[in-house]
Design a protein around this motif. Structure first.
Motif, mmCIF file in Angstrom:
data_model
loop_
_atom_site.group_PDB
_atom_site.id
_atom_site.type_symbol
_atom_site.label_atom_id
_atom_site.label_comp_id
_atom_site.label_asym_id
_atom_site.label_seq_id
_atom_site.Cartn_x
_atom_site.Cartn_y
_atom_site.Cartn_z
ATOM 1 N N VAL A 1 0.841 -1.190 0.000
ATOM 2 C CA VAL A 1 0.000 0.000 0.000
ATOM 3 C C VAL A 1 0.879 1.243 0.000
ATOM 4 C CG1 VAL A 1 -0.152 0.102 2.523
ATOM 5 C CG2 VAL A 1 -1.991 1.080 1.124
ATOM 6 N N ASP A 2 0.369 2.351 -0.570
ATOM 7 C CA ASP A 2 1.066 3.624 -0.514
ATOM 8 C C ASP A 2 0.050 4.747 -0.707
ATOM 9 O OD1 ASP A 2 3.117 5.394 -0.184
ATOM 10 O OD2 ASP A 2 4.145 4.936 -2.064
ATOM 11 N N PHE A 3 0.488 5.960 -0.353
ATOM 12 C CA PHE A 3 -0.317 7.161 -0.571
ATOM 13 C C PHE A 3 0.169 7.850 -1.846
ATOM 14 C CE2 PHE A 3 -0.599 6.428 3.981
ATOM 15 C CZ PHE A 3 -1.949 6.666 4.242
ATOM 16 N N ALA A 4 -0.748 8.506 -2.575
ATOM 17 C CA ALA A 4 -0.391 9.170 -3.824
ATOM 18 C C ALA A 4 -1.349 10.327 -4.079
ATOM 19 C CB ALA A 4 -0.430 8.171 -4.989
ATOM 20 N N ARG A 5 -1.064 11.063 -5.155
ATOM 21 C CA ARG A 5 -1.987 12.074 -5.674
ATOM 22 C C ARG A 5 -2.219 11.763 -7.147
ATOM 23 N NH1 ARG A 5 -3.015 16.098 -2.107
ATOM 24 N NH2 ARG A 5 -4.153 17.279 -3.718
ATOM 25 N N LEU A 6 -3.476 11.661 -7.512
ATOM 26 C CA LEU A 6 -3.867 11.335 -8.877
ATOM 27 C C LEU A 6 -4.879 12.367 -9.343
ATOM 28 C CD1 LEU A 6 -3.472 9.271 -11.143
ATOM 29 C CD2 LEU A 6 -5.346 7.949 -10.175
ATOM 30 N N ASP A 7 -4.552 13.076 -10.435
ATOM 31 C CA ASP A 7 -5.398 14.180 -10.901
ATOM 32 C C ASP A 7 -5.625 15.187 -9.777
ATOM 33 O OD1 ASP A 7 -5.594 13.001 -13.399
ATOM 34 O OD2 ASP A 7 -7.373 11.847 -12.832
ATOM 35 N N ASP A 8 -4.538 15.457 -9.031
ATOM 36 C CA ASP A 8 -4.542 16.412 -7.917
ATOM 37 C C ASP A 8 -5.492 16.002 -6.799
ATOM 38 O OD1 ASP A 8 -3.287 18.655 -6.861
ATOM 39 O OD2 ASP A 8 -5.003 19.938 -7.308
ATOM 40 N N MET A 9 -5.756 14.713 -6.718
ATOM 41 C CA MET A 9 -6.632 14.191 -5.666
ATOM 42 C C MET A 9 -5.843 13.207 -4.808
ATOM 43 S SD MET A 9 -10.142 12.000 -6.117
ATOM 44 C CE MET A 9 -10.851 13.321 -7.118
ATOM 45 N N PRO A 10 -5.879 13.313 -3.465
ATOM 46 C CA PRO A 10 -5.186 12.341 -2.625
ATOM 47 C C PRO A 10 -5.849 10.971 -2.718
ATOM 48 C CG PRO A 10 -6.474 13.832 -1.264
ATOM 49 C CD PRO A 10 -6.549 14.365 -2.661
ATOM 50 N N VAL A 11 -5.041 9.951 -2.953
ATOM 51 C CA VAL A 11 -5.562 8.596 -3.127
ATOM 52 C C VAL A 11 -4.702 7.609 -2.349
ATOM 53 C CG1 VAL A 11 -6.502 9.110 -5.418
ATOM 54 C CG2 VAL A 11 -4.205 8.144 -5.206
ATOM 55 N N ASP B 172 -13.171 10.014 0.847
ATOM 56 C CA ASP B 172 -14.400 9.251 1.096
ATOM 57 C C ASP B 172 -14.200 7.744 0.943
ATOM 58 O OD1 ASP B 172 -14.167 8.928 -1.616
ATOM 59 O OD2 ASP B 172 -16.007 9.991 -2.136
ATOM 60 N N ARG B 173 -12.934 7.302 0.710
ATOM 61 C CA ARG B 173 -12.591 5.878 0.602
ATOM 62 C C ARG B 173 -13.375 5.163 -0.494
ATOM 63 N NH1 ARG B 173 -12.121 9.134 4.464
ATOM 64 N NH2 ARG B 173 -14.016 8.381 5.445
ATOM 65 N N SER B 174 -13.794 5.862 -1.525
ATOM 66 C CA SER B 174 -14.507 5.237 -2.639
ATOM 67 C C SER B 174 -13.506 4.809 -3.712
ATOM 68 C CB SER B 174 -15.527 6.202 -3.231
ATOM 69 O OG SER B 174 -14.880 7.347 -3.759
ATOM 70 N N PRO B 175 -13.765 3.705 -4.418
ATOM 71 C CA PRO B 175 -12.838 3.252 -5.461
ATOM 72 C C PRO B 175 -12.847 4.180 -6.665
ATOM 73 C CG PRO B 175 -14.791 1.875 -5.423
ATOM 74 C CD PRO B 175 -14.897 2.779 -4.232
ATOM 75 N N MET B 176 -11.678 4.331 -7.305
ATOM 76 C CA MET B 176 -11.562 5.105 -8.534
ATOM 77 C C MET B 176 -11.719 4.134 -9.707
ATOM 78 S SD MET B 176 -8.543 7.844 -7.628
ATOM 79 C CE MET B 176 -9.002 8.851 -9.037
ATOM 80 N N ASP B 177 -12.929 3.996 -10.190
ATOM 81 C CA ASP B 177 -13.218 2.981 -11.189
ATOM 82 C C ASP B 177 -12.589 3.276 -12.542
ATOM 83 O OD1 ASP B 177 -14.774 1.618 -9.342
ATOM 84 O OD2 ASP B 177 -16.548 2.824 -9.804
ATOM 85 N N GLY B 178 -12.207 4.542 -12.811
ATOM 86 C CA GLY B 178 -11.676 4.879 -14.124
ATOM 87 C C GLY B 178 -10.212 4.526 -14.308
ATOM 88 N N VAL B 179 -9.537 4.037 -13.256
ATOM 89 C CA VAL B 179 -8.118 3.687 -13.348
ATOM 90 C C VAL B 179 -7.996 2.169 -13.370
ATOM 91 C CG1 VAL B 179 -5.844 3.936 -12.312
ATOM 92 C CG2 VAL B 179 -7.539 5.763 -12.058
ATOM 93 N N GLU B 180 -7.491 1.643 -14.478
ATOM 94 C CA GLU B 180 -7.360 0.189 -14.615
ATOM 95 C C GLU B 180 -6.054 -0.113 -15.332
ATOM 96 O OE1 GLU B 180 -8.237 -3.670 -13.885
ATOM 97 O OE2 GLU B 180 -9.511 -1.977 -13.303
ATOM 98 N N LEU B 181 -5.056 -0.610 -14.587
ATOM 99 C CA LEU B 181 -3.774 -0.989 -15.160
ATOM 100 C C LEU B 181 -3.718 -2.498 -15.362
ATOM 101 C CD1 LEU B 181 -1.392 1.216 -12.962
ATOM 102 C CD2 LEU B 181 -2.114 1.651 -15.314
ATOM 103 N N GLU B 182 -2.972 -2.903 -16.386
ATOM 104 C CA GLU B 182 -2.832 -4.340 -16.655
ATOM 105 C C GLU B 182 -2.333 -5.062 -15.410
ATOM 106 O OE1 GLU B 182 -0.175 -7.364 -19.480
ATOM 107 O OE2 GLU B 182 0.138 -5.196 -19.536
ATOM 108 N N ARG B 183 -2.943 -6.167 -15.076
ATOM 109 C CA ARG B 183 -2.587 -6.906 -13.877
ATOM 110 C C ARG B 183 -1.252 -7.609 -14.046
ATOM 111 N NH1 ARG B 183 -7.004 -11.453 -12.897
ATOM 112 N NH2 ARG B 183 -5.553 -11.971 -11.216
#
Length: 473
Positions: free
Chosen positions: A346-356, A373-384
């Motif tokens: 796990v790690d902390f990051a900023r994505l589109d200027d949003m803390p994630v 709000d601990r909601s999933p960011m459904d628009g981000v999907e990287l190859e597994r």
């Protein structure tokens, strides 16, 4: 003591000229060595309290004071004369060796610590002492390694002569201001080494081995490098400015992460019952109550903050990532669940200027969650990944937000977080157990040692495996 004379003398005819039953001192006294001192035969013993005693075998009188320092069973002791000084060396089941001046009763310095006694060789010899190029050195032979020590600094000289391992559990890049970046690596046996990131050379004496199944965490907190090393019995806390061992903390304390709150350096670690404990490094005093909720092994911890509130994220084999307020010990929101085959990093990051929060799972997937709000960011999907994601780190490299992740097969991928897909990947060739980013480089801990890699700008996105041939280096 026996008197024998003549070449090839018949030992059966030797004359006993001295006898000392050491149990006359106390029933628990044991002989741990014999020697000659000033032409007189002496015996070295140990008893309750694990002190080392020296007595004349013929007269039974004590020679010097009791030599104290061992906290466990003394295995062997020896006596040596060097440049007019008589030294006593000893080795014990407390994973340490000691060197004393017999006349003064004073230790030459701190114990030689970190020897890994595994209980299979109870008669490890006491350290041998000699001089090499004028330098007073000792050689210790313990259960798993032979090591040379500088008795001026009481620190190890070089790597073990045998028994050394390369399987790492962690590699951290620590930078601060104008200081050159330092790579701190932790070995499976507890050995901690310090390398220059630029050329890989070892820049300070390493901390010697402890026991197997060790976790090592290091970070610069409050201008000083702190290190926490733990196994199933004990936790060592070090401050590496002058390399002192601050203190020891009893009990299992795994997966530690380090940080600072209200000017105090702290660690958060996991106990056997999967609870998390936040405690001050210098005093071991708890910062708050235990953090309860996980029902399986905690695999990773990471410190961060949200609007000035110090947070810790924990990833567990129970399939959840949880956020905690370090000051209160209370959970922040509901668990982030849905990690197939467990959450491993796990790690902390900023994505589109949003803390994630970004997490890696045993099913090879990375998941992203909005911190507020601990909601999933459904628009981000990287190859597994083809195997469990073992490590993930986020950092700015040359002003670019970059995420680096790696799996247990040795596949490492880099993502420019402004791109829709992975931007580079590399097969390291060995199972990866951890990674760190600093100084524009990535340092990877593997089962075969440490690897330092440079990140050179941003590459084009990597096509999915189904649409390309081979691997992109």
């Amino acid at each position: 003591m026996w008197s024998v004379s003549g070449a090839g003398a018949d030992l059966a005819a030797a004359t006993q000229v001295g006898h000392f039953d050491v149990e006359d001192l106390t029933p628990a006294t044991r002989a741990v060595g014999v020697a000659f001192h000033g032409g007189r035969p002496v015996v070295l013993t140990s008893r309750e309290g694990n002190g080392v005693y020296v007595h004349d075998i013929v007269t039974h009188t004590a020679v010097g004071d009791v030599l104290l320092g061992h906290t466990g069973f003394v295995l062997n002791a020896a006596l040596v004369r060097t440049r007019g000084t008589t030294l006593v060396t000893s080795i014990g089941a407390d994973n340490s060796a000691h060197v004393w001046d017999l006349e003064s009763g004073e230790s030459l310095g701190d114990p030689l610590t970190g020897l890994a006694y595994n209980g299979t060789l109870p008669y490890c010899p006491a350290p041998a002492v000699g001089r090499v190029d004028g330098r007073l050195v000792a050689v210790s032979a313990f259960s798993r390694e032979v090591r040379v020590w500088d008795l001026t600094t009481m620190s190890p000289l070089g790597e073990p002569l045998c028994g050394g391992g390369n399987s790492l559990v962690s590699a951290e890049i620590i930078t601060a201001g104008a200081d050159a970046p330092v790579v701190v690596t932790g070995d499976l046996d507890g050995t901690v080494r310090f390398h220059d990131l630029a050329d890989g050379r070892q820049i300070r004496p390493h901390i010697t081995a402890s026991r197997l199944f060790v976790d090592v965490a290091a970070a610069r907190v409050g201008g000083r490098i702190h290190l926490v090393r733990s196994d199933w019995q004990e936790t060592d806390i070090w401050s590496l400015g002058t390399r002192p061992r601050l203190l020891g903390r009893a009990g299992t304390s795994r997966r530690a992460c380090l940080g600072a709150v209200d000017g105090r350096a702290f660690a958060v670690s996991s106990a056997r019952d999967h609870t998390l404990h936040a405690w001050e490094l210098s005093t071991q005093a708890p910062l708050g109550p235990p953090m309860t909720g996980h029902t399986s092994d905690v695999m990773a911890l990471r410190a961060g903050d949200a609007d000035g509130v110090p947070l810790v994220a924990s990833a567990s084999m129970d399939g959840t990532v949880r956020l905690w307020d370090v000051r209160t010990g209370h959970p922040v929101g509901k668990p982030l669940d849905g990690h197939g085959m467990g959450a491993l990093c796990v790690d902390f990051a900023r994505l589109d200027d949003m803390p994630v929060v970004v997490s890696g799972a045993g099913d090879g997937r990375l998941r992203f969650w909005r911190l507020y709000d601990r909601s999933p960011m459904d628009g981000v999907e990287l190859e597994r990944f083809p195997s469990p994601v073992r490590a993930v780190r986020v950092a700015d490299i040359d002003g670019e937000p970059v995420l680096v992740a790696a799996d247990s097969f040795g596949l490492m991928r880099v993502w420019d977080m402004r791109s829709p897909a992975w931007t580079a990947e590399l097969d390291v060739g060995s199972g990866i157990t951890g990674l760190s980013i600093g100084g524009g480089q990535v340092c990877v801990a593997t089962q075969m040692g440490a690897v330092a890699l440079g990140v050179n700008g941003v590459a084009r996105p990597v096509e999915p495996r189904s649409e390309r041939e081979g691997d992109v280096p």
